[in-house]
Every structure is written in structure tokens, then in C-alpha cells.
Design an enzyme around this catalytic site. Structure first.
Site, mmCIF file in Angstrom:
data_model
loop_
_atom_site.group_PDB
_atom_site.id
_atom_site.type_symbol
_atom_site.label_atom_id
_atom_site.label_comp_id
_atom_site.label_asym_id
_atom_site.label_seq_id
_atom_site.Cartn_x
_atom_site.Cartn_y
_atom_site.Cartn_z
ATOM 1 C CD GLU A 164 -2.910 -0.908 2.272
ATOM 2 O OE1 GLU A 164 -3.917 -1.623 2.368
ATOM 3 O OE2 GLU A 164 -2.570 -0.410 3.383
ATOM 4 C CB CYS A 216 -3.273 -5.544 -6.354
ATOM 5 S SG CYS A 216 -4.556 -4.530 -6.526
ATOM 6 C CD GLU A 240 -4.198 -10.195 -7.355
ATOM 7 O OE1 GLU A 240 -5.398 -10.489 -7.132
ATOM 8 O OE2 GLU A 240 -3.853 -8.973 -6.880
#
Length: 141
Positions: free
Chosen positions: A52, A61, A63
Site C-alpha cells: 500500500e 495489488c 497480483e
């Protein structure tokens, strides 16, 4: 809609790797630790965790981290992926589905509620279209 699990995909091991990857999450703002794990066509296991940022739009993210590690580790085609958030299965967001499409193509299996589902089902009418993945540049023939 869902596809049966490929006999070569060890989904329990993939889910365990995603849970372990979540331990490396940096999620002080949301408190939502996400880990992702994928197998490549040559059998490598790749993992990532969400990172984050105070300006949420720059958050990566899990991914995203997975795909970055995948490219740095030699690339190839992703064949199966799972993600977990705070220990529970999560389905990749739209942005991540597009990213996975580019590195796994329409036949990449995504763990959705415990059922391997083709990415083409999760991202219909994706850009670029599925014919792109039949080119040698993307591992097709």
C-alpha cells in the site's frame, strides 16, 4: 463457466503459498493483507503481496507484485493463480484481471471461491483479444 482443476495444478499448495506471501504484505492503511501465488507453464511458483501507499491510487495489488517477480524471474506464461486477503480467498480486481490476461492469457486458471475459472470467463471481451495469445511473442503457436 468454471473449469475443472488441471491435474497438474496443486491448488492446496498454491493457496498455502498465497497465504504465506500475505505475511509480506505492507498494508498499514487498510489492514487488508493480500498474498497471491501462481504457477508458470514450466512449473515455477511465483508469489506476491500487496504494497500500500498513503495515496491509495499508487497501491500495488498482490497480483502486481507477483507479475513483477514473474518477469524478473524469467517470464513465461502464467497457468494458475490464487489470491487470499486476510486469510480468505479473494478474486482479483478488474485491473489485476487485465494484468493477468497479459501474462497468462484467456486460459489462465484463476481460483474463484475454490473453483478454477478461466480468465476469459472473468474478463470477457478483454483487450487485447484472445488471438494475441496464439502468437510466438506470447508463448503460443
Amino acid at each position: 463457466m468454471s473449469e475443472p482443476a488441471s491435474p497438474t495444478v496443486d491448488w492446496p499448495a498454491l493457496r498455502a503459498a498465497a497465504r504465506a506471501a500475505a505475511a509480506h504484505s505492507y498494508s498499514p492503511y487498510s489492514g487488508f493483507a493480500v498474498g497471491a501465488a501462481a504457477f508458470t507453464e514450466d512449473g515455477r511458483l511465483i508469489v506476491g503481496a500487496n504494497i500500500e501507499n498513503a495515496s491509495y491510487g499508487l497501491t500495488m495489488c498482490a497480483e502486481n507484485g507477483l507479475v513483477a517477480a514473474h518477469q524478473m524471474g524469467g517470464g513465461g506464461r502464467l497457468v494458475a493463480i490464487t489470491a487470499v486477503g486476510n486469510g480468505a480467498p479473494v478474486t482479483p480486481c478488474g485491473r489485476c484481471r487485465q494484468l493477468l490476461w497479459e501474462f497468462g492469457g484467456p486460459d489462465c486458471l484463476v481460483d474463484v471461491d475454490g473453483a478454477p475459472t478461466r480468465l476469459a470467463v472473468l474478463l470477457p471481451s478483454a483487450f487485447p483479444d484472445a488471438s494475441t495469445f496464439r502468437s510466438p511473442a506470447h508463448g503460443g503457436t
